[in-house]
Design a protein around this motif. Structure first.
Motif, PDB file in Angstrom:
ATOM      1  N   GLY A   1      29.756  23.180 -12.991  1.00 29.04           N
ATOM      2  CA  GLY A   1      29.719  22.153 -12.041  1.00 29.04           C
ATOM      3  C   GLY A   1      28.733  20.875 -12.043  1.00 29.04           C
ATOM      4  N   LEU A   2      28.190  20.917 -13.252  1.00 32.34           N
ATOM      5  CA  LEU A   2      26.989  19.995 -13.398  1.00 32.34           C
ATOM      6  C   LEU A   2      27.607  18.662 -14.248  1.00 32.34           C
ATOM      7  N   ILE A   3      26.975  17.764 -14.133  1.00 32.30           N
ATOM      8  CA  ILE A   3      27.029  16.549 -15.249  1.00 32.30           C
ATOM      9  C   ILE A   3      26.098  16.763 -15.993  1.00 32.30           C
ATOM     10  N   ASP A   4      26.310  17.046 -17.554  1.00 34.67           N
ATOM     11  CA  ASP A   4      25.274  17.218 -18.538  1.00 34.67           C
ATOM     12  C   ASP A   4      25.555  16.473 -19.721  1.00 34.67           C
ATOM     13  N   SER A   5      26.621  15.592 -19.647  1.00 26.86           N
ATOM     14  CA  SER A   5      26.890  14.574 -20.637  1.00 26.86           C
ATOM     15  C   SER A   5      27.436  13.454 -20.164  1.00 26.86           C
ATOM     16  N   VAL A   6      27.286  12.215 -21.133  1.00 21.84           N
ATOM     17  CA  VAL A   6      27.763  10.942 -20.627  1.00 21.84           C
ATOM     18  C   VAL A   6      28.392  10.252 -21.959  1.00 21.84           C
ATOM     19  N   GLU A   7      29.540   9.390 -21.857  1.00 21.89           N
ATOM     20  CA  GLU A   7      30.025   8.817 -22.765  1.00 21.89           C
ATOM     21  C   GLU A   7      29.448   7.193 -22.742  1.00 21.89           C
ATOM     22  N   ALA A   8      29.167   6.702 -23.796  1.00 22.50           N
ATOM     23  CA  ALA A   8      28.705   5.412 -23.719  1.00 22.50           C
ATOM     24  C   ALA A   8      29.858   4.437 -24.302  1.00 22.50           C
ATOM     25  N   LEU A   9      29.959   3.535 -23.480  1.00 25.36           N
ATOM     26  CA  LEU A   9      30.932   2.684 -23.600  1.00 25.36           C
ATOM     27  C   LEU A   9      30.748   1.155 -23.731  1.00 25.36           C
ATOM     28  N   VAL A  10      30.752   0.256 -24.498  1.00 22.76           N
ATOM     29  CA  VAL A  10      30.371  -0.978 -24.770  1.00 22.76           C
ATOM     30  C   VAL A  10      31.040  -1.975 -23.770  1.00 22.76           C
ATOM     31  N   ARG A  11      30.268  -2.875 -23.319  1.00 24.65           N
ATOM     32  CA  ARG A  11      30.698  -3.941 -22.310  1.00 24.65           C
ATOM     33  C   ARG A  11      30.225  -5.348 -22.919  1.00 24.65           C
ATOM     34  N   TRP A  12      31.161  -6.285 -22.565  1.00 26.84           N
ATOM     35  CA  TRP A  12      30.998  -7.624 -22.907  1.00 26.84           C
ATOM     36  C   TRP A  12      31.174  -8.599 -21.707  1.00 26.84           C
ATOM     37  N   HIS A  13      30.191  -9.163 -21.153  1.00 29.08           N
ATOM     38  CA  HIS A  13      30.510 -10.000 -19.871  1.00 29.08           C
ATOM     39  C   HIS A  13      30.433 -11.360 -20.602  1.00 29.08           C
ATOM     40  N   HIS A  14      31.510 -12.127 -20.852  1.00 26.20           N
ATOM     41  CA  HIS A  14      31.547 -13.437 -21.465  1.00 26.20           C
ATOM     42  C   HIS A  14      31.016 -14.387 -20.201  1.00 26.20           C
ATOM     43  N   PRO A  15      30.285 -15.430 -20.521  1.00 28.51           N
ATOM     44  CA  PRO A  15      29.586 -16.132 -19.862  1.00 28.51           C
ATOM     45  C   PRO A  15      30.853 -17.241 -18.796  1.00 28.51           C
ATOM     46  N   GLU A  16      31.795 -17.543 -19.554  1.00 21.44           N
ATOM     47  CA  GLU A  16      32.814 -18.039 -18.617  1.00 21.44           C
ATOM     48  C   GLU A  16      34.022 -17.228 -18.305  1.00 21.44           C
TER      49      GLU A  16
ATOM     50  N   GLY B   1      34.313 -14.003 -18.006  1.00 18.94           N
ATOM     51  CA  GLY B   1      34.030 -12.753 -17.370  1.00 18.94           C
ATOM     52  C   GLY B   1      34.048 -11.618 -18.187  1.00 18.94           C
ATOM     53  N   PRO B   2      34.257 -10.309 -17.583  1.00 14.91           N
ATOM     54  CA  PRO B   2      34.507  -9.200 -18.443  1.00 14.91           C
ATOM     55  C   PRO B   2      35.626  -9.088 -19.489  1.00 14.91           C
ATOM     56  N   ILE B   3      35.165  -8.749 -20.719  1.00 14.17           N
ATOM     57  CA  ILE B   3      36.466  -8.587 -21.714  1.00 14.17           C
ATOM     58  C   ILE B   3      36.329  -7.356 -22.214  1.00 14.17           C
ATOM     59  N   ALA B   4      37.393  -6.836 -22.202  1.00 10.22           N
ATOM     60  CA  ALA B   4      37.745  -5.380 -22.584  1.00 10.22           C
ATOM     61  C   ALA B   4      37.513  -5.004 -23.845  1.00 10.22           C
ATOM     62  N   PRO B   5      36.687  -3.849 -24.208  1.00 12.68           N
ATOM     63  CA  PRO B   5      36.505  -3.565 -25.614  1.00 12.68           C
ATOM     64  C   PRO B   5      37.715  -3.505 -26.355  1.00 12.68           C
ATOM     65  N   GLU B   6      38.839  -2.982 -25.742  1.00  9.11           N
ATOM     66  CA  GLU B   6      40.027  -3.179 -26.694  1.00  9.11           C
ATOM     67  C   GLU B   6      40.585  -4.681 -27.149  1.00  9.11           C
ATOM     68  N   ASP B   7      39.941  -5.619 -26.280  1.00 10.20           N
ATOM     69  CA  ASP B   7      40.410  -6.783 -26.668  1.00 10.20           C
ATOM     70  C   ASP B   7      39.273  -7.488 -27.791  1.00 10.20           C
ATOM     71  N   PHE B   8      38.000  -7.102 -27.743  1.00 10.34           N
ATOM     72  CA  PHE B   8      36.981  -7.664 -28.598  1.00 10.34           C
ATOM     73  C   PHE B   8      36.734  -6.812 -29.591  1.00 10.34           C
ATOM     74  N   LEU B   9      36.823  -5.442 -29.723  1.00 11.01           N
ATOM     75  CA  LEU B   9      36.594  -4.779 -30.653  1.00 11.01           C
ATOM     76  C   LEU B   9      37.396  -5.022 -31.977  1.00 11.01           C
TER      77      LEU B   9
ATOM     78  N   LEU C   1      38.772  -7.702 -33.003  1.00  6.35           N
ATOM     79  CA  LEU C   1      38.234  -8.939 -33.575  1.00  6.35           C
ATOM     80  C   LEU C   1      36.775  -8.818 -34.433  1.00  6.35           C
ATOM     81  N   ALA C   2      36.049  -7.992 -33.493  1.00  3.59           N
ATOM     82  CA  ALA C   2      34.865  -7.528 -34.202  1.00  3.59           C
ATOM     83  C   ALA C   2      34.939  -6.758 -35.501  1.00  3.59           C
ATOM     84  N   GLU C   3      36.153  -5.945 -35.580  1.00  3.99           N
ATOM     85  CA  GLU C   3      36.272  -5.206 -36.662  1.00  3.99           C
ATOM     86  C   GLU C   3      36.731  -6.217 -37.822  1.00  3.99           C
ATOM     87  N   GLU C   4      37.455  -7.102 -37.470  1.00  2.00           N
ATOM     88  CA  GLU C   4      37.882  -8.100 -38.507  1.00  2.00           C
ATOM     89  C   GLU C   4      36.989  -8.831 -39.154  1.00  2.00           C
ATOM     90  N   THR C   5      36.002  -9.135 -38.357  1.00  2.00           N
ATOM     91  CA  THR C   5      34.908  -9.927 -38.663  1.00  2.00           C
ATOM     92  C   THR C   5      33.764  -9.293 -39.178  1.00  2.00           C
TER      93      THR C   5
END
Ligand code: C2E
Ligand code: MG
Ligand code: MG
Ligand code: MG
Length: 290
Positions: free
Chosen positions: A53-68, A70-78, A80-84
């Motif tokens: 019944g305890l929380i003993d672990s967490v998953e790290a999930l990357v976030r990108w907040h584009h200045p204009e 707003g938030p862009i989902a990892p599935e959308d920018f990753l 591109l990141a892989e290609e480049t």
């Protein structure tokens, strides 16, 4: 211009992108800028240990907040990141920061909190991954056993022959290994048996079947498989109490999903874990944790 996030827009964006070189270049430039400036952040999503019944672990999930835009989902920018090739720097940043955050939580008396980091396809088969992981552990002081690396089943299948060697190398550092989005690929029992995997993460698409008191044959098959392979099981995408109740009843090890908590910034994770772990977890309480 399409907003580059969520729902149907994602599809629109994905179809639009290849025909719009200029937009694509802009996005690439701003992603590079964000990486240079260290603007990418990490949210952490808790996993609930159903046995304690305890929380003993967490998953790290990357976030990108584009200045204009707003938030862009990892599935959308990753992709591109892989290609480049930017993916390597992004991954290093996530790995290093996640290890540092987890080391800090331990120092703040939270007990043994593990952190999981997702590996992209490109990284898994890179020769320097071992050194990068070893470096992140060393710099942060996080004991290796509290770092888990998540790899998707489909990535492993891209080069099944080498996957085993790469995973064995990583495992020799003492980290935990999880197979992400499990059930959507085609790994056979005999293939799985050869991999040094600790945990299977059931893809969230299978949780949907569980809603109106129903059971899921896929989930039960995965749990039986995990039991015979001595792996633990995490169910992803747990959104309802029915699903949580079902998983508990069936002896699933961990639940992760919006019912327990959305992914949160590091500074919100600490109070959430402290708060939830201090109280006795009743049947009806996980959704009050938000
Ligand atoms: P994943 O590793 O399978 O992560 C789970 C995704 O499901 C996350 O989406 C999370 O926010 C979402 N999720 C969690 N609980 C629920 C729920 O109850 N309902 C629903 N509908 N969704 C839920 P997110 O953060 O958008 O990440 C998507 C994928 O992007 C991840 O899937 C992972 O493959 C990749 N990713 C995210 N961060 C990183 C990273 O730092 N490095 C790499 N290489 N990949 C990452
Ligand atoms: Mg994952
Ligand atoms: Mg997943
Ligand atoms: Mg283990």
């Amino acid at each position: 211009q399409a907003r580059l996030q969520g729902g149907n827009n994602v599809q629109f964006y994905r179809q639009l992108l290849p025909n719009q070189p200029e937009q694509r270049q802009n996005l690439e430039d701003s992603l590079k800028h964000a990486v240079d400036n260290g603007d990418l952040t990490i949210n952490y999503q808790p996993k609930l240990n159903l046995a304690t019944g305890l929380i003993d672990s967490v998953e790290a999930l990357v976030r990108w907040h584009h200045p204009e835009q707003g938030p862009i989902a990892p599935e959308d920018f990753l992709p591109l990141a892989e290609e480049t090739g930017l993916i390597n720097r992004i991954s290093d940043q996530v790995l290093q920061r996640a290890c540092r955050d987890a080391a800090n939580w331990r120092n703040q008396g939270l007990g043994d909190i593990s952190v999981s980091v997702n590996l992209s396809g490109q990284q898994v088969f890179r020769d320097d991954l071992y050194d990068r992981v070893a470096g992140a552990l060393e710099h942060s002081g996080l004991p290796a056993e509290y770092l888990e690396l998540e790899v998707t089943e489909s990535v492993l299948m891209e080069d099944a022959a080498h996957a085993q060697d790469f995973l064995n190398q990583l495992r020799s550092l003492g980290v935990q290994l999880a197979l992400d989005d499990f059930g959507t690929g085609y790994s056979s029992l005999s293939y799985l048996k050869r991999l040094p995997i600790d945990t299977l993460k059931i893809d969230r698409s299978f949780l949907r079947e569980v809603n109106d008191g129903g059971a899921s044959q896929v989930i039960e098959a995965i749990m039986a498989m995990a039991e015979s392979l001595k792996m633990s099981v995490v169910a992803e995408g747990v959104e309802t109490r029915e699903q949580l109740g079902y998983l508990k009843k069936r002896g699933c090890d961990y639940a992760q999903g919006f019912l327990i908590s959305r992914p949160l910034p590091a500074h919100e994770i600490l109070p959430l874990i402290r708060h939830s772990n201090l109280r006795l977890f009743g049947e009806a309480q996980p959704d009050q944790l938000h």
